[in-house]
Design an enzyme around this catalytic site. Structure first.
Site, PDB file in Angstrom:
ATOM      1  N   ASP A 292      -7.486  -0.655   4.774  1.00  0.00           N
ATOM      2  CA  ASP A 292      -8.150   0.620   4.512  1.00  0.00           C
ATOM      3  C   ASP A 292      -7.574   1.654   5.458  1.00  0.00           C
ATOM      4  O   ASP A 292      -7.808   1.600   6.671  1.00  0.00           O
ATOM      5  CB  ASP A 292      -9.661   0.502   4.708  1.00  0.00           C
ATOM      6  CG  ASP A 292     -10.299  -0.471   3.729  1.00  0.00           C
ATOM      7  OD1 ASP A 292      -9.897  -0.448   2.550  1.00  0.00           O
ATOM      8  OD2 ASP A 292     -11.178  -1.245   4.157  1.00  0.00           O
ATOM      9  N   LEU A 293      -6.817   2.603   4.931  1.00  0.00           N
ATOM     10  CA  LEU A 293      -6.066   3.550   5.748  1.00  0.00           C
ATOM     11  C   LEU A 293      -6.967   4.277   6.743  1.00  0.00           C
ATOM     12  O   LEU A 293      -7.935   4.936   6.356  1.00  0.00           O
ATOM     13  CB  LEU A 293      -5.360   4.563   4.843  1.00  0.00           C
ATOM     14  CG  LEU A 293      -4.474   5.602   5.544  1.00  0.00           C
ATOM     15  CD1 LEU A 293      -3.330   4.911   6.277  1.00  0.00           C
ATOM     16  CD2 LEU A 293      -3.949   6.620   4.541  1.00  0.00           C
ATOM     17  N   ASP A 294      -6.630   4.142   8.034  1.00  0.00           N
ATOM     18  CA  ASP A 294      -7.315   4.842   9.129  1.00  0.00           C
ATOM     19  C   ASP A 294      -8.805   4.527   9.203  1.00  0.00           C
ATOM     20  O   ASP A 294      -9.591   5.325   9.729  1.00  0.00           O
ATOM     21  CB  ASP A 294      -7.119   6.364   9.017  1.00  0.00           C
ATOM     22  CG  ASP A 294      -5.671   6.772   9.204  1.00  0.00           C
ATOM     23  OD1 ASP A 294      -4.948   6.055   9.912  1.00  0.00           O
ATOM     24  OD2 ASP A 294      -5.262   7.799   8.635  1.00  0.00           O
ATOM     25  N   GLU A 295      -9.223   3.367   8.695  1.00  0.00           N
ATOM     26  CA  GLU A 295     -10.647   3.018   8.695  1.00  0.00           C
ATOM     27  C   GLU A 295     -10.923   1.669   9.345  1.00  0.00           C
ATOM     28  O   GLU A 295     -11.987   1.080   9.147  1.00  0.00           O
ATOM     29  CB  GLU A 295     -11.200   3.036   7.265  1.00  0.00           C
ATOM     30  CG  GLU A 295     -11.198   4.422   6.624  1.00  0.00           C
ATOM     31  CD  GLU A 295     -11.865   4.440   5.268  1.00  0.00           C
ATOM     32  OE1 GLU A 295     -12.557   3.463   4.920  1.00  0.00           O
ATOM     33  OE2 GLU A 295     -11.693   5.435   4.539  1.00  0.00           O
TER      34      GLU A 295
END
Length: 289
Positions: free
Chosen positions: A231-234
């Site tokens: 999950d991109l940047d999460e």
């Protein structure tokens, strides 16, 4: 005589007597606790612990210590790791065309402020090969053109994985590496890759976030270091910090403040990781500072 030192980290369902049984085991095996920290999470009902200790009894071998603790861990259903406290984790740095975090980490490494070995720097651009050479660290240029097909991306990432294997990498640090990692690589890096970015997200996505923030008149500049996930940047957050700003500052000033915060936040996260102070708690982290 210098005694061997270890760092024990563990987590398990919270239950009565965990600290007593662990500390009792260490005492019975001739160990001296140097420092210890623990936390019980009421929400997840999990218990977390980190113990730094020395093995003072020369009659207890490393193999015996680990074998006996494995028996205790099995009886308590512990998820645990026991590491040599004097081992310096091997870190691979990845960067693109923005070098402030790379430069900061290299300086801290050279100054002895980060207890790591850095056997490789990877980049999709050539901008920092001279910086790497000044620290006598091999620089690996793995280019990936914008809009490259999936096959090219897979081939480039395979080389990243190969370097990790060759150099026995314990941690990958995305020091402003501006490529989205594939789900497969994120899976391979689970729990051993840290990313840094500004803390405006989900606002001000894309190019020139500080210019966007200046246009909106923000009053806080921040940065976030987190584990890499699909999950991109999460991914689970490790560390964050902020600096106050005001109307008198232009976009370049905001960007400069942001770079400073990013450097400090990333350095803290890396240091805590290599000192085994970070334990994952679902989508969150427990950090024993």
């Amino acid at each position: 005589m210098t005694h061997p030192e270890y760092i024990l980290t563990l987590s398990c369902l919270d239950q009565r007597g965990i600290v007593h049984r662990v500390s009792g085991f260490l005492a019975e095996h001739g160990c001296n606790i140097i420092d210890s920290a623990q936390f019980g999470d009421a929400e997840s009902r999990l218990f977390f612990m980190r113990v730094h200790f020395s093995l003072d009894d020369g009659g207890i071998s490393d193999l015996l210590l680990r074998a006996d603790f494995a028996e205790l861990a099995a009886s308590m259903q512990l998820d645990w790791e026991l590491r040599d406290a004097r081992y310096k984790p091997r870190v691979m740095l990845m960067v693109s065309k923005i070098g402030h975090c790379l430069n900061d980490l290299l300086f801290r490494y050279k100054s002895g402020l980060l207890p790591v070995e850095i056997p490789a720097i990877v980049s999709n651009h050539m901008d920092f090969y001279q910086l790497a050479a000044s620290y006598n660290i091999p620089f690996h240029h793995l280019p990936l053109a914008a809009g490259a097909p999936a096959e090219a991306k897979a081939a480039q990432e395979a080389k990243v994985v190969e370097l990790m294997s060759t150099h026995q990498i314990d941690l990958v640090v995305l020091a402003r590496y501006m490529q989205i990692l594939s789900p497969g690589l994120c899976t391979a890096l689970k729990g051993k890759a840290i990313n840094i970015h500004h803390s405006f997200l989900p606002s001000f996505k894309g190019a020139k976030p500080y210019a966007q923030a200046h246009h909106r008149g923000v009053k806080l500049i921040g940065a976030t270091a987190h584990f890499v996930t699909g999950d991109l940047d999460e991914g689970p957050i490790i560390e964050q910090d902020v600096e106050r700003v005001d109307h008198s500052m232009d976009a370049d000033t905001l960007s400069a403040i942001g770079r400073d915060v990013e450097c400090v936040v990333l350095a803290r996260a890396v240091k805590w990781f290599v000192e085994h102070r970070i334990l994952q708690n679902g989508h969150k982290t427990v950090v024993f500072k």
